[in-house]
Design a protein around this motif. Structure first.
Motif, PDB file in Angstrom:
ATOM      1  N   VAL A 161       2.359 -10.543  -0.181  1.00  0.00           N
ATOM      2  CA  VAL A 161       2.785  -9.815   1.019  1.00  0.00           C
ATOM      3  C   VAL A 161       2.069 -10.419   2.216  1.00  0.00           C
ATOM      4  CG1 VAL A 161       2.744  -7.595   2.221  1.00  0.00           C
ATOM      5  CG2 VAL A 161       3.295  -7.688  -0.220  1.00  0.00           C
ATOM      6  N   TRP A 162       2.839 -10.776   3.240  1.00  0.00           N
ATOM      7  CA  TRP A 162       2.294 -11.471   4.415  1.00  0.00           C
ATOM      8  C   TRP A 162       2.536 -10.597   5.641  1.00  0.00           C
ATOM      9  CZ3 TRP A 162       1.390 -17.216   4.529  1.00  0.00           C
ATOM     10  CH2 TRP A 162       0.981 -17.668   5.778  1.00  0.00           C
ATOM     11  N   ASP A 163       1.471 -10.117   6.254  1.00  0.00           N
ATOM     12  CA  ASP A 163       1.551  -9.344   7.492  1.00  0.00           C
ATOM     13  C   ASP A 163       1.326 -10.312   8.651  1.00  0.00           C
ATOM     14  OD1 ASP A 163       1.801  -7.258   9.236  1.00  0.00           O
ATOM     15  OD2 ASP A 163      -0.173  -6.399   8.859  1.00  0.00           O
ATOM     16  N   PRO A 164       2.387 -10.706   9.374  1.00  0.00           N
ATOM     17  CA  PRO A 164       2.262 -11.772  10.370  1.00  0.00           C
ATOM     18  C   PRO A 164       1.687 -11.276  11.694  1.00  0.00           C
ATOM     19  CG  PRO A 164       4.513 -11.011  10.302  1.00  0.00           C
ATOM     20  CD  PRO A 164       3.766 -10.204   9.265  1.00  0.00           C
ATOM     21  N   VAL A 175       7.569 -15.228   0.272  1.00  0.00           N
ATOM     22  CA  VAL A 175       6.689 -14.068   0.393  1.00  0.00           C
ATOM     23  C   VAL A 175       7.467 -12.879   0.963  1.00  0.00           C
ATOM     24  CG1 VAL A 175       4.699 -15.567   0.749  1.00  0.00           C
ATOM     25  CG2 VAL A 175       5.912 -14.654   2.734  1.00  0.00           C
ATOM     26  N   VAL A 176       6.859 -11.698   0.890  1.00  0.00           N
ATOM     27  CA  VAL A 176       7.381 -10.493   1.532  1.00  0.00           C
ATOM     28  C   VAL A 176       6.658 -10.329   2.859  1.00  0.00           C
ATOM     29  CG1 VAL A 176       7.611  -7.982   1.368  1.00  0.00           C
ATOM     30  CG2 VAL A 176       7.865  -9.399  -0.695  1.00  0.00           C
ATOM     31  N   VAL A 177       7.388 -10.319   3.966  1.00  0.00           N
ATOM     32  CA  VAL A 177       6.755 -10.225   5.280  1.00  0.00           C
ATOM     33  C   VAL A 177       6.941  -8.821   5.844  1.00  0.00           C
ATOM     34  CG1 VAL A 177       6.956 -12.679   5.810  1.00  0.00           C
ATOM     35  CG2 VAL A 177       8.791 -11.131   6.470  1.00  0.00           C
ATOM     36  N   THR A 178       5.952  -8.352   6.621  1.00  0.00           N
ATOM     37  CA  THR A 178       5.956  -6.962   7.102  1.00  0.00           C
ATOM     38  C   THR A 178       5.671  -6.865   8.602  1.00  0.00           C
ATOM     39  OG1 THR A 178       3.608  -6.699   6.535  1.00  0.00           O
ATOM     40  CG2 THR A 178       5.222  -6.098   4.842  1.00  0.00           C
ATOM     41  N   PRO A 179       6.501  -7.458   9.459  1.00  0.00           N
ATOM     42  CA  PRO A 179       6.265  -7.308  10.904  1.00  0.00           C
ATOM     43  C   PRO A 179       6.667  -5.921  11.384  1.00  0.00           C
ATOM     44  CG  PRO A 179       8.329  -8.462  10.522  1.00  0.00           C
ATOM     45  CD  PRO A 179       7.686  -8.263   9.171  1.00  0.00           C
ATOM     46  N   ASP A 251      -1.968  -2.202   8.481  1.00  0.00           N
ATOM     47  CA  ASP A 251      -2.804  -2.674   7.373  1.00  0.00           C
ATOM     48  C   ASP A 251      -2.625  -1.783   6.152  1.00  0.00           C
ATOM     49  OD1 ASP A 251      -4.109  -4.811   8.875  1.00  0.00           O
ATOM     50  OD2 ASP A 251      -5.062  -3.195   9.987  1.00  0.00           O
ATOM     51  N   ARG A 252      -2.548  -0.466   6.372  1.00  0.00           N
ATOM     52  CA  ARG A 252      -2.338   0.454   5.262  1.00  0.00           C
ATOM     53  C   ARG A 252      -0.970   0.201   4.612  1.00  0.00           C
ATOM     54  NH1 ARG A 252      -4.908   3.338   1.545  1.00  0.00           N
ATOM     55  NH2 ARG A 252      -4.135   1.366   0.728  1.00  0.00           N
ATOM     56  N   PHE A 253       0.043  -0.029   5.443  1.00  0.00           N
ATOM     57  CA  PHE A 253       1.380  -0.263   4.907  1.00  0.00           C
ATOM     58  C   PHE A 253       1.409  -1.538   4.068  1.00  0.00           C
ATOM     59  CE2 PHE A 253       5.613  -2.017   4.901  1.00  0.00           C
ATOM     60  CZ  PHE A 253       6.402  -0.919   4.587  1.00  0.00           C
ATOM     61  N   ALA A 254       0.871  -2.624   4.609  1.00  0.00           N
ATOM     62  CA  ALA A 254       0.899  -3.899   3.884  1.00  0.00           C
ATOM     63  C   ALA A 254       0.157  -3.792   2.558  1.00  0.00           C
ATOM     64  CB  ALA A 254       0.295  -5.001   4.756  1.00  0.00           C
ATOM     65  N   SER A 255      -0.989  -3.143   2.556  1.00  0.00           N
ATOM     66  CA  SER A 255      -1.756  -3.013   1.310  1.00  0.00           C
ATOM     67  C   SER A 255      -1.020  -2.143   0.305  1.00  0.00           C
ATOM     68  CB  SER A 255      -3.152  -2.455   1.605  1.00  0.00           C
ATOM     69  OG  SER A 255      -3.093  -1.146   2.139  1.00  0.00           O
ATOM     70  N   ALA A 256      -0.365  -1.069   0.790  1.00  0.00           N
ATOM     71  CA  ALA A 256       0.317  -0.144  -0.118  1.00  0.00           C
ATOM     72  C   ALA A 256       1.550  -0.776  -0.750  1.00  0.00           C
ATOM     73  CB  ALA A 256       0.703   1.139   0.623  1.00  0.00           C
ATOM     74  N   ILE A 257       2.338  -1.501   0.037  1.00  0.00           N
ATOM     75  CA  ILE A 257       3.541  -2.107  -0.541  1.00  0.00           C
ATOM     76  C   ILE A 257       3.158  -3.245  -1.473  1.00  0.00           C
ATOM     77  CG2 ILE A 257       4.045  -3.836   1.263  1.00  0.00           C
ATOM     78  CD1 ILE A 257       7.007  -2.969   1.009  1.00  0.00           C
TER      79      ILE A 257
END
Length: 452
Positions: A161-164, A175-179, A251-257
């Motif tokens: 999971v990549w939080d850009p 990867v799964v991206v979470t903008p 940050d919470r969302f990226a870690s949870a997914i």
């Protein structure tokens, strides 16, 4: 599950104080400092959240050698640090707040970064990961070719999971991206807002980046998931959280997914879990919860309801509660709940569990399980929270919530209710609201039976 967080480690500082006067030489508020709190930020916050949830976490990052960097390792808790050297200063983000209201944020060290070091130990940590979360904060680490290659290789084996970040690197394929919505505008070059725009932007990023999936977070509107250019997007609505400090929500969302995907959940199920986890994180107080000891786990609805109670009570508001089985919600329930909510600043519903309903109503009840009854009540605008209790009466649940006002609908003598006695323990009052004849779950169930 060996979880590796890759990204930029920042130092977050919260300065809390009171503003009661202005300076004599200019209309500038004077903050009397009450407390200062330091916290690992950026990728450090993601790693800390995962470690607090009980996961085995390593943080692959670049660490400066300045005085501020020395503050960071002790703030990481149970996270294993795998650092390379950064020639740039530590980024420090300081929030100045009075009575939880932000006044200003001061950033230090956020100039153009120099290329950080990538060590063999960092690459080995990524190669051995069973789950990877990338938290890019634009400090150049994710632009380093060796590290990018290692992450891309990991994406062929495990969820990544990549939080850009707007100033960060382009995510690697697979990867799964979470903008968030704002980031999606910048990355896609498109303009707009809401679900139609989020879907259009997700399709653009899916094609441009070669992602396995794009998840665009939309704040209070939840999040949208795209896994392919065909078919329909999935939108997961977010539970309402009032007056939340949204710092750290991404940050919470990226870690949870990431954890949900690492556990083998399908993307659609992982999305819903992550949205719920983020709402719970915000309802509990957000990053402020990292300063306290881990709480005893509670069902998510109970936890959210008690967080509402604490916020209202801290603000000097009035907490109202009522209770019942609410097996089939009808017009009488709606009128009673509306009347109760009008008496204070929040309404908490104490809901009989399935076992409790069976003991009170018989083996054929409830008609709906407690999870569905909780969801229906929570969806009502007048209801601020739901607490499920297993006893035959709500007395112990009332003691947990400690409402200022306890409301019963019907022709009760409030003084004869067991709840009336317990609420007096802290100075509360039991009251009744008008009864609306002709509305009952039993009659509604019988009517449905006749036409079914």
């Amino acid at each position: 599950m060996r979880t590796v967080v890759v990204g930029d480690l920042l130092l977050d500082v919260d300065v809390e104080g009171e503003v009661e006067r202005l300076t004599p030489y200019a209309p500038v508020p004077v903050l009397d400092v009450v407390a200062e709190t330091k916290r690992a930020g950026g990728a450090g916050l993601v790693a800390t959240l995962l470690a607090r949830d009980g996961h085995d976490v390593a943080l692959v990052t670049a660490l400066s050698d300045d005085a501020r960097a020395a503050d960071l390792p002790p703030l990481l808790g149970g996270v294993a640090l795998v650092p390379g050297r950064s020639p740039s200063p530590t980024v420090v983000k300081t929030r100045i707040r009075s009575r939880e209201q932000p006044i200003v944020r001061i950033d230090e060290g956020s100039g153009t970064p120099l290329p950080p070091e990538v060590t063999p130990e960092m690459l080995a940590a990524v190669a051995g990961a069973e789950l990877v979360v990338v938290a890019d904060y634009g400090r150049g680490l994710l632009e380093q070719r060796a590290l990018r290659d290692a992450i891309q290789e990991a994406a062929t084996r495990v969820p990544v999971v990549w939080d850009p970040h707007p100033k960060g690197a382009t995510p690697v394929p697979g990867v799964v991206v979470t903008p968030n919505l704002g980031e999606a505008r910048g990355f896609s070059g498109l303009e707009g807002s809401g679900v139609p725009f989020a879907d259009e932007a997700a399709l653009r990023l899916l094609a441009d980046w070669g992602c396995a999936a794009v998840v665009i977070t939309m704040g209070s509107r939840g999040a949208l998931l795209r896994t392919s250019a065909t078919g329909l997007p999935l939108v997961a609505a977010a539970p309402e959280v009032r007056d939340a400090d949204v710092n750290g929500a991404g940050d919470r969302f990226a870690s949870a997914i990431a954890v949900a995907l690492g556990e083998g959940l399908a993307p659609k199920d992982a999305l819903q879990r992550a949205v719920a986890a983020t709402a719970g994180f915000l309802a509990d107080g957000g990053v402020a919860t990292l300063e306290a000891a881990p709480a005893v786990p509670l069902p998510s609805a109970d936890r959210d309801a008690l967080a509402v109670v604490e916020r209202v009570r801290a603000a000097g508001g009035t907490v109202v509660a009522t209770g019942g089985c609410f097996d089939l919600i009808h017009a009488g329930h709606a009128k009673t709940l509306s009347a109760a909510r009008a008496l204070g600043d929040c309404l908490i519903v104490l809901l009989n569990s399935d076992d409790s309903v069976r003991r009170l109503k018989g083996p054929e009840r409830p008609l709906m399980p407690q999870e569905d009854r909780t969801d229906l009540l929570s969806a009502l605008e007048v209801v601020d929270g739901v607490v499920v209790f297993t006893e035959d009466t709500p007395v112990e649940a009332i003691r947990r919530v400690r409402p200022d006002i306890w409301v019963k609908g019907g022709d009760y003598n409030a003084e004869d209710l067991p709840e009336a006695a317990v609420i007096k323990e802290w100075g509360g009052r039991a009251v009744t609201v008008p009864f609306f004849p002709g509305r009952s779950t039993t009659r509604l169930a019988a009517a449905i039976q006749r036409v079914s």
